[in-house]
Design a protein around this motif. Structure first.
Motif, PDB file in Angstrom:
ATOM      1  N   GLY A 192       0.798  -1.212   0.000  1.00 46.82           N
ATOM      2  CA  GLY A 192       0.000   0.000   0.000  1.00 46.82           C
ATOM      3  C   GLY A 192       0.836   1.271   0.000  1.00 46.82           C
ATOM      4  N   LEU A 193       1.959   1.255  -0.724  1.00 39.75           N
ATOM      5  CA  LEU A 193       2.871   2.393  -0.768  1.00 39.75           C
ATOM      6  C   LEU A 193       2.729   3.146  -2.090  1.00 39.75           C
ATOM      7  CD1 LEU A 193       6.072   0.582   0.571  1.00 39.75           C
ATOM      8  CD2 LEU A 193       4.418   1.916   1.891  1.00 39.75           C
ATOM      9  N   ALA A 194       3.155   4.389  -2.087  1.00 46.13           N
ATOM     10  CA  ALA A 194       3.163   5.178  -3.316  1.00 46.13           C
ATOM     11  C   ALA A 194       4.251   4.645  -4.251  1.00 46.13           C
ATOM     12  CB  ALA A 194       3.418   6.644  -3.000  1.00 46.13           C
ATOM     13  N   PHE A 195       3.957   4.627  -5.551  1.00 52.68           N
ATOM     14  CA  PHE A 195       4.917   4.190  -6.557  1.00 52.68           C
ATOM     15  C   PHE A 195       5.173   5.348  -7.511  1.00 52.68           C
ATOM     16  CE2 PHE A 195       5.724   2.258 -10.805  1.00 52.68           C
ATOM     17  CZ  PHE A 195       6.971   1.702 -10.515  1.00 52.68           C
ATOM     18  N   ASN A 196       6.398   5.838  -7.516  1.00 54.09           N
ATOM     19  CA  ASN A 196       6.805   6.941  -8.382  1.00 54.09           C
ATOM     20  C   ASN A 196       7.497   6.344  -9.613  1.00 54.09           C
ATOM     21  OD1 ASN A 196       7.656   9.284  -9.565  1.00 54.09           O
ATOM     22  ND2 ASN A 196       8.933   9.970  -7.861  1.00 54.09           N
ATOM     23  N   ASP A 197       6.801   6.319 -10.743  1.00 52.78           N
ATOM     24  CA  ASP A 197       7.319   5.659 -11.940  1.00 52.78           C
ATOM     25  C   ASP A 197       8.251   6.597 -12.705  1.00 52.78           C
ATOM     26  OD1 ASP A 197       7.838   3.926 -13.956  1.00 52.78           O
ATOM     27  OD2 ASP A 197       5.805   3.893 -14.786  1.00 52.78           O
ATOM     28  N   LEU A 198       9.445   6.796 -12.160  1.00 52.26           N
ATOM     29  CA  LEU A 198      10.415   7.673 -12.795  1.00 52.26           C
ATOM     30  C   LEU A 198      10.946   7.087 -14.099  1.00 52.26           C
ATOM     31  CD1 LEU A 198      12.453   8.991  -9.732  1.00 52.26           C
ATOM     32  CD2 LEU A 198      10.803  10.238 -11.132  1.00 52.26           C
ATOM     33  N   TYR A 199      10.894   5.769 -14.243  1.00 53.70           N
ATOM     34  CA  TYR A 199      11.320   5.154 -15.502  1.00 53.70           C
ATOM     35  C   TYR A 199      10.486   5.706 -16.658  1.00 53.70           C
ATOM     36  CZ  TYR A 199      12.036   1.710 -19.198  1.00 53.70           C
ATOM     37  OH  TYR A 199      12.311   1.110 -20.404  1.00 53.70           O
ATOM     38  N   SER A 200       9.171   5.611 -16.545  1.00 51.32           N
ATOM     39  CA  SER A 200       8.292   6.094 -17.610  1.00 51.32           C
ATOM     40  C   SER A 200       8.422   7.602 -17.794  1.00 51.32           C
ATOM     41  CB  SER A 200       6.831   5.736 -17.306  1.00 51.32           C
ATOM     42  OG  SER A 200       6.659   4.335 -17.272  1.00 51.32           O
ATOM     43  N   TYR A 201       8.539   8.300 -16.690  1.00 48.39           N
ATOM     44  CA  TYR A 201       8.635   9.759 -16.739  1.00 48.39           C
ATOM     45  C   TYR A 201       9.880  10.209 -17.504  1.00 48.39           C
ATOM     46  CZ  TYR A 201       8.185  14.553 -14.943  1.00 48.39           C
ATOM     47  OH  TYR A 201       8.038  15.916 -14.812  1.00 48.39           O
ATOM     48  N   PHE A 224      13.671  19.424 -12.774  1.00 50.86           N
ATOM     49  CA  PHE A 224      12.604  18.706 -13.472  1.00 50.86           C
ATOM     50  C   PHE A 224      12.219  17.439 -12.704  1.00 50.86           C
ATOM     51  CE2 PHE A 224      11.335  15.568 -16.736  1.00 50.86           C
ATOM     52  CZ  PHE A 224      10.297  16.247 -17.356  1.00 50.86           C
ATOM     53  N   ILE A 225      13.214  16.638 -12.335  1.00 52.10           N
ATOM     54  CA  ILE A 225      12.943  15.412 -11.573  1.00 52.10           C
ATOM     55  C   ILE A 225      12.487  15.755 -10.157  1.00 52.10           C
ATOM     56  CG2 ILE A 225      13.852  13.202 -10.776  1.00 52.10           C
ATOM     57  CD1 ILE A 225      15.914  13.268 -12.921  1.00 52.10           C
ATOM     58  N   ALA A 226      13.119  16.767  -9.572  1.00 55.95           N
ATOM     59  CA  ALA A 226      12.795  17.138  -8.194  1.00 55.95           C
ATOM     60  C   ALA A 226      11.316  17.487  -8.050  1.00 55.95           C
ATOM     61  CB  ALA A 226      13.659  18.312  -7.755  1.00 55.95           C
ATOM     62  N   ARG A 227      10.770  18.196  -9.008  1.00 58.10           N
ATOM     63  CA  ARG A 227       9.350  18.563  -8.943  1.00 58.10           C
ATOM     64  C   ARG A 227       8.458  17.331  -9.026  1.00 58.10           C
ATOM     65  NH1 ARG A 227      10.176  23.743 -12.923  1.00 58.10           N
ATOM     66  NH2 ARG A 227      10.662  25.289 -11.297  1.00 58.10           N
ATOM     67  N   LYS A 228       8.895  16.344  -9.787  1.00 55.29           N
ATOM     68  CA  LYS A 228       8.133  15.108  -9.877  1.00 55.29           C
ATOM     69  C   LYS A 228       8.163  14.361  -8.550  1.00 55.29           C
ATOM     70  CE  LYS A 228       5.798  11.896 -12.028  1.00 55.29           C
ATOM     71  NZ  LYS A 228       4.403  12.127 -12.444  1.00 55.29           N
ATOM     72  N   ALA A 230       8.680  15.675  -5.659  1.00 54.20           N
ATOM     73  CA  ALA A 230       7.977  16.497  -4.671  1.00 54.20           C
ATOM     74  C   ALA A 230       6.475  16.256  -4.694  1.00 54.20           C
ATOM     75  CB  ALA A 230       8.278  17.972  -4.902  1.00 54.20           C
ATOM     76  N   GLU A 231       5.937  15.809  -5.833  1.00 55.98           N
ATOM     77  CA  GLU A 231       4.513  15.486  -5.899  1.00 55.98           C
ATOM     78  C   GLU A 231       4.157  14.382  -4.906  1.00 55.98           C
ATOM     79  OE1 GLU A 231       3.345  14.479  -9.848  1.00 55.98           O
ATOM     80  OE2 GLU A 231       4.145  16.332 -10.736  1.00 55.98           O
ATOM     81  N   TYR A 232       5.101  13.489  -4.649  1.00 57.74           N
ATOM     82  CA  TYR A 232       4.866  12.371  -3.734  1.00 57.74           C
ATOM     83  C   TYR A 232       5.210  12.733  -2.294  1.00 57.74           C
ATOM     84  CZ  TYR A 232       4.213   9.536  -7.863  1.00 57.74           C
ATOM     85  OH  TYR A 232       3.728   9.024  -9.044  1.00 57.74           O
ATOM     86  N   PHE A 233       5.947  13.831  -2.105  1.00 55.86           N
ATOM     87  CA  PHE A 233       6.329  14.283  -0.769  1.00 55.86           C
ATOM     88  C   PHE A 233       5.488  15.453  -0.294  1.00 55.86           C
ATOM     89  CE2 PHE A 233      11.063  12.810  -0.719  1.00 55.86           C
ATOM     90  CZ  PHE A 233      10.631  11.507  -0.744  1.00 55.86           C
ATOM     91  N   GLY A 234       4.861  16.154  -1.232  1.00 50.44           N
ATOM     92  CA  GLY A 234       4.203  17.417  -0.906  1.00 50.44           C
ATOM     93  C   GLY A 234       3.141  17.319   0.159  1.00 50.44           C
ATOM     94  N   ASN A 235       2.368  16.226   0.159  1.00 50.44           N
ATOM     95  CA  ASN A 235       1.285  16.116   1.143  1.00 50.44           C
ATOM     96  C   ASN A 235       1.811  15.797   2.535  1.00 50.44           C
ATOM     97  OD1 ASN A 235       2.103  13.521   0.638  1.00 50.44           O
ATOM     98  ND2 ASN A 235       0.053  12.662   0.465  1.00 50.44           N
ATOM     99  N   CYS A 236       3.133  15.679   2.675  1.00 54.33           N
ATOM    100  CA  CYS A 236       3.710  15.451   4.005  1.00 54.33           C
ATOM    101  C   CYS A 236       4.144  16.754   4.661  1.00 54.33           C
ATOM    102  CB  CYS A 236       4.949  14.556   3.902  1.00 54.33           C
ATOM    103  SG  CYS A 236       4.675  12.988   3.073  1.00 54.33           S
ATOM    104  N   LYS A 237       4.185  17.849   3.901  1.00 57.79           N
ATOM    105  CA  LYS A 237       4.803  19.076   4.403  1.00 57.79           C
ATOM    106  C   LYS A 237       4.071  19.674   5.599  1.00 57.79           C
ATOM    107  CE  LYS A 237       6.423  21.981   1.354  1.00 57.79           C
ATOM    108  NZ  LYS A 237       6.533  22.894   0.177  1.00 57.79           N
ATOM    109  N   LYS A 238       2.748  19.470   5.668  1.00 53.14           N
ATOM    110  CA  LYS A 238       1.995  20.077   6.760  1.00 53.14           C
ATOM    111  C   LYS A 238       1.734  19.103   7.901  1.00 53.14           C
ATOM    112  CE  LYS A 238      -0.345  23.346   3.670  1.00 53.14           C
ATOM    113  NZ  LYS A 238      -1.650  23.842   3.166  1.00 53.14           N
ATOM    114  N   ASN A 239       2.191  17.865   7.754  1.00 53.96           N
ATOM    115  CA  ASN A 239       1.942  16.864   8.785  1.00 53.96           C
ATOM    116  C   ASN A 239       2.891  17.026   9.962  1.00 53.96           C
ATOM    117  OD1 ASN A 239      -0.009  15.864   7.147  1.00 53.96           O
ATOM    118  ND2 ASN A 239       1.190  14.136   6.373  1.00 53.96           N
TER     119      ASN A 239
END
Length: 239
Positions: A192-201, A224-228, A230-239
């Motif tokens: 049940g973890l997030a999967f960041n498909d950097l290969y396809s990206y 460019f990669i960092a912003r991608k 960050a999409e998976y980390f962004g919802n942690c910033k306010k926790n």
């Protein structure tokens, strides 16, 4: 302690001629209310600093050339947490790189991948105690660059320098990357973890940033990669 999977591979068969390790503790001289961690190799090292700017928070880093089944890799992970002084990360991304491919898997042995998957499971369970959010990322593609020319010397020069040179996926490397990335995707689903498909990206949107060494990316790609990521980390910033 990070659990070990027993295997019969000799050290010489799972290590490269030179192995390297890089730890990075960002803003180590001050107290920080939240930190992030990248576990990867030289590709993730490239965008670590850019990710830190995007998130506005410290991003630590474990970079290694060691194969996940190597005792060296396991000690490196444990040592980082033993001495890092961080009890809990807001988020950790794991991106197992291409290291360990050429020496061991010319036949793509299925037993090897069973052990690879089992050791990855051990790593997930270990890291799940270190973070609120664990992200698994696929490994970025390896390509071959070439220029159609009868003169081998000119073909070599143009394949590395000419902006219109022909690129194609390195098929042998891609076979193994596909297996590894599929294992990563399956484990993300299983846990049940997030999967960041950097290969396809990076095979699609990011291919314009490829470095001439056919593995890494130009400096301008880091943000460019960092912003991608960050999409998976962004919802942690306010926790």
């Amino acid at each position: 302690m990070l659990k070990r999977v027993k295997h019969d591979y000799a050290t010489r068969s799972i290590r490269e001629e030179i192995e390297w390790l890089n730890y990075w503790w960002a803003k180590a001289d001050r107290e920080c209310t939240g930190r992030y961690l990248l576990i990867g190799d030289s590709v993730s090292r490239g965008y670590r600093g850019s990710l830190e700017k995007v998130l506005g928070m410290p991003v630590d880093y474990i970079g290694t050339s060691s194969l996940i089944l190597d005792e060296l890799f396991l000690h490196e992970i444990e040592s980082f947490f033993d001495w890092g002084g961080v009890d809990l990360y807001r988020a950790i991304q794991v991106q197992i790189g291409i290291h360990g491919i050429l020496e061991i898997n010319t036949e793509l042995n299925s037993d090897f991948y069973d052990m690879y998957k089992n050791q990855y499971q051990n790593l997930i369970e270990y890291l799940s105690e270190k973070t609120k959010r664990l992200v698994l990322a696929s490994t970025t593609p390896v390509i071959n660059r070439y220029w159609n020319c009868s003169n081998k010397y000119l073909a070599f020069i143009f394949s590395n320098l000419h902006p219109l040179c022909i690129e194609k996926i390195n098929e042998q490397m891609d076979k193994e990357l596909s297996i590894r990335n599929n294992i990563t995707r399956d484990l993300a689903k299983e846990y049940g973890l997030a999967f960041n498909d950097l290969y396809s990206y990076m095979r699609n949107e990011g291919k314009k940033f490829r470095h001439i060494d056919e593995i890494h990316y130009e400096k301008k790609c880091n943000i460019f990669i960092a912003r991608k990521v960050a999409e998976y980390f962004g919802n942690c910033k306010k926790n």
